[in-house]
Write an enzyme that holds these catalytic residues in place. Structure first.
Site, PDB file in Angstrom:
ATOM      1  N   ARG A  29      -9.665  23.235 -15.124  1.00  0.00           N
ATOM      2  CA  ARG A  29      -8.441  22.888 -15.472  1.00  0.00           C
ATOM      3  C   ARG A  29      -8.214  21.681 -16.605  1.00  0.00           C
ATOM      4  NH1 ARG A  29      -6.566  21.182  -9.099  1.00  0.00           N
ATOM      5  NH2 ARG A  29      -7.092  22.895  -8.345  1.00  0.00           N
ATOM      6  N   ARG A  83     -11.545  12.887 -12.072  1.00  0.00           N
ATOM      7  CA  ARG A  83     -10.649  13.873 -12.486  1.00  0.00           C
ATOM      8  C   ARG A  83     -11.405  14.665 -13.733  1.00  0.00           C
ATOM      9  NH1 ARG A  83      -5.241  14.524 -11.648  1.00  0.00           N
ATOM     10  NH2 ARG A  83      -5.157  12.477 -10.721  1.00  0.00           N
ATOM     11  N   GLU A 131      -6.874  11.674  -2.671  1.00  0.00           N
ATOM     12  CA  GLU A 131      -7.052  13.336  -2.239  1.00  0.00           C
ATOM     13  C   GLU A 131      -8.306  14.024  -2.354  1.00  0.00           C
ATOM     14  OE1 GLU A 131      -4.083  15.616  -4.554  1.00  0.00           O
ATOM     15  OE2 GLU A 131      -4.778  17.503  -4.036  1.00  0.00           O
ATOM     16  N   SER A 139      -6.195  19.707  -0.049  1.00  0.00           N
ATOM     17  CA  SER A 139      -4.873  20.098   0.021  1.00  0.00           C
ATOM     18  C   SER A 139      -4.565  21.409   0.616  1.00  0.00           C
ATOM     19  CB  SER A 139      -4.150  20.064  -1.492  1.00  0.00           C
ATOM     20  OG  SER A 139      -2.937  20.136  -1.479  1.00  0.00           O
ATOM     21  N   ARG A 199     -15.465  15.096  -5.382  1.00  0.00           N
ATOM     22  CA  ARG A 199     -14.994  13.836  -4.631  1.00  0.00           C
ATOM     23  C   ARG A 199     -15.552  13.648  -3.351  1.00  0.00           C
ATOM     24  NH1 ARG A 199      -8.359  14.288  -6.405  1.00  0.00           N
ATOM     25  NH2 ARG A 199      -8.725  14.232  -8.498  1.00  0.00           N
TER      26      ARG A 199
END
Length: 414
Positions: free
Chosen positions: A261, A276, A348, A351, A388
């Site tokens: 990403r 991130r 987070e 999801s 994560r």
RNA sequence: GGACAGGUGGGUGAGCUGGCUGAAACCACAUCCCUGCUAAGGAUGCGUACUGGCAACGGUACCGAGGGUUCGAAUCCCUCCCUGUCCGCCA
């Protein structure tokens, strides 16, 4: 993509629901207008085409009877001219409509709360209680540096910022986690799949990354190909342009993949550590279901991800996203947030979303029910973001001497 | 990357000297009939999308994708994509 017929017939209802996502009503009005205009325009064009076909069929007959065809030819020429004109009009409208339609988000479910951003998300429940530390818990990047587990500098040297290199315990844990997660999901009935990390434009359109979010994707120059931002893209597109058999459904899949990403628009956020990154590992769940199955499967996926965290003894909470925070293609999303003692926050880690027929309509994934073809529902969810999870383990399992304890269930994987 | 051969409905596969082909035939599938047992025979149906109609039943488009020639293209021409085989390269 929205169901345009539904928009035509239940305009008020859809407009109201999309307001929750912050969509202006003018856009919908224009979309509806275009849709109706296009329909009328098509009817005009088709009438002309029918006339053309009918007249063209006269040629062989005329020839047989040795009649003069020049008059007929002239007539056809005129029809042809109007066809070209009307065709251009149809093409123009189609293009315009597509541009509109592909950029309109999915309709949120009724149970999705109103709200602007993550502040308005609603906590559903907490699982496990964060433990009390007898010392000041550190953040994962501090631990990583002390243990020589992550090389941030050299990651940047190899590629650019937001890339890093896992070493030693981190590298091993990463690998163990992937294997553990896949095994866990497989036991829950998700079949394991291994997919390409590079896909074409049609695939990106099918799941909704394109045309709206091109800036978030890594594109391969001169190839018209993209690096996947999630395994959801290849997994869902596996069945693009296919008509499935009813008894094949539901299809439950799990896949490990690297994800890429650009993180456009998140400059300055989470710059320390590996929260991130431009490239990260994720184990994904994707389900293809009949419409009436999707709510049940959604719950199953949330449960799977939550139980996985519980099995690792990681405290977490479930959060229902509000309209403003909901992703483009989702009707409903539950985020799982894991407790990070170093940060003192829930972050987070998964999801899970139901897109209902939104992706299915774009990607043309259908199934045969009796004689009819119906759109399937597609769902996706992480189970889990591996990097994560690694962070969560480091921060939750850190010990006073700076070492990291190993979760019980991972021992056989190391 | 180079050479050749191809891309037709769920599958195999005709058509490709342009109109009678949205597409034969076979297989698979569905329903029914016959028969009676581990198998066979018969009838019918069976692509997708949009669109008109209460329906019966029509219309338009689609034979890898996009253009072109023509009154008319699955059939001719061009470009691109993909597959197969051989060569080259390679984990």
């Amino acid at each position: 993509m929205l169901d345009l017929k539904l928009l035509q017939n239940n305009f008020e209802d859809i407009a109201k629901k999309l307001r929750k996502k912050g969509l202006k009503e003018d856009v919908l009005k224009e979309l509806k207008r275009l849709f109706i205009t296009l329909k009328e325009q098509r009817a005009k064009l088709e009438a002309l085409q029918a006339k053309k076909n009918e007249k063209s069929k006269l040629f062989p007959i005329y020839k047989k009877e040795q009649k003069d065809i020049s008059k007929l030819k002239k007539e056809l020429d005129e029809i042809k001219e109007s066809i070209i004109f009307e065709q251009n009009e149809v093409n123009r409208l189609e293009k315009e409509l597509e541009e509109y339609a592909l950029n309109i988000p999915n309709i949120p479910d009724d149970e999705v709360p109103e709200g602007k951003d993550e502040e308005d998300n609603i906590e559903i429940k907490r699982v496990l209680t964060p433990k009390e530390f007898s010392f000041e818990p550190k953040e994962h990047w501090e631990l990583a540096q002390e243990l020589d587990w992550i090389d941030f500098k050299r990651g940047v040297k190899l590629a650019k910022s937001r890339f890093s290199v896992l070493k030693n315990g981190a590298a091993k844990l990463e690998r163990a986690l992937i294997n553990y997660m896949l095994d866990f999901n497989t036991k829950r009935g998700f079949s394991e799949v291994c997919v390409p990390y590079i896909v074409n434009k049609d695939s990106m359109l099918g799941t909704g990354q394109l045309p709206k979010f091109e800036d978030d994707l890594f594109k391969i120059e001169d190839e018209k190909l993209y690096l996947i931002p999630t395994a959801e893209v290849p997994l869902t597109n596996l069945y693009r342009d296919e008509i499935l058999k009813e008894d094949e459904l539901p299809i439950l899949m799990t896949s490990y993949s690297a994800c890429f990403r650009k993180e456009a628009g998140s400059a300055g956020r989470d710059t320390r550590g590996i929260i991130r990154q431009h490239q990260f590992d994720k184990v994904e769940l994707v389900s293809i279901t009949k419409p009436e199955q999707s709510d049940e499967v959604f719950d199953k996926m949330v449960e799977c991800a939550s139980d996985l965290l519980t099995s690792l003894a990681l405290p977490h909470r479930l959060v229902m996203l509000c309209g403003g925070d909901l992703g483009f293609g989702a009707t409903k999303t539950i985020d799982l947030e894991v407790w990070l003692p170093g940060q003192g926050k829930y972050r987070e880690i998964s999801s899970v979303s139901n897109t209902r027929d939104f992706q299915a309509r774009r990607a043309k994934i259908r199934y045969k029910e009796g004689k009819k073809n119906r759109l399937v529902h597609t769902l996706n969810g992480s189970s889990l973001a591996v990097g994560r999870t690694l962070i969560a383990i480091m921060e939750n399992y850190q010990q006073e001497d700076g070492t990291i304890a190993i979760p019980e269930v991972l021992k056989e994987y190391l």
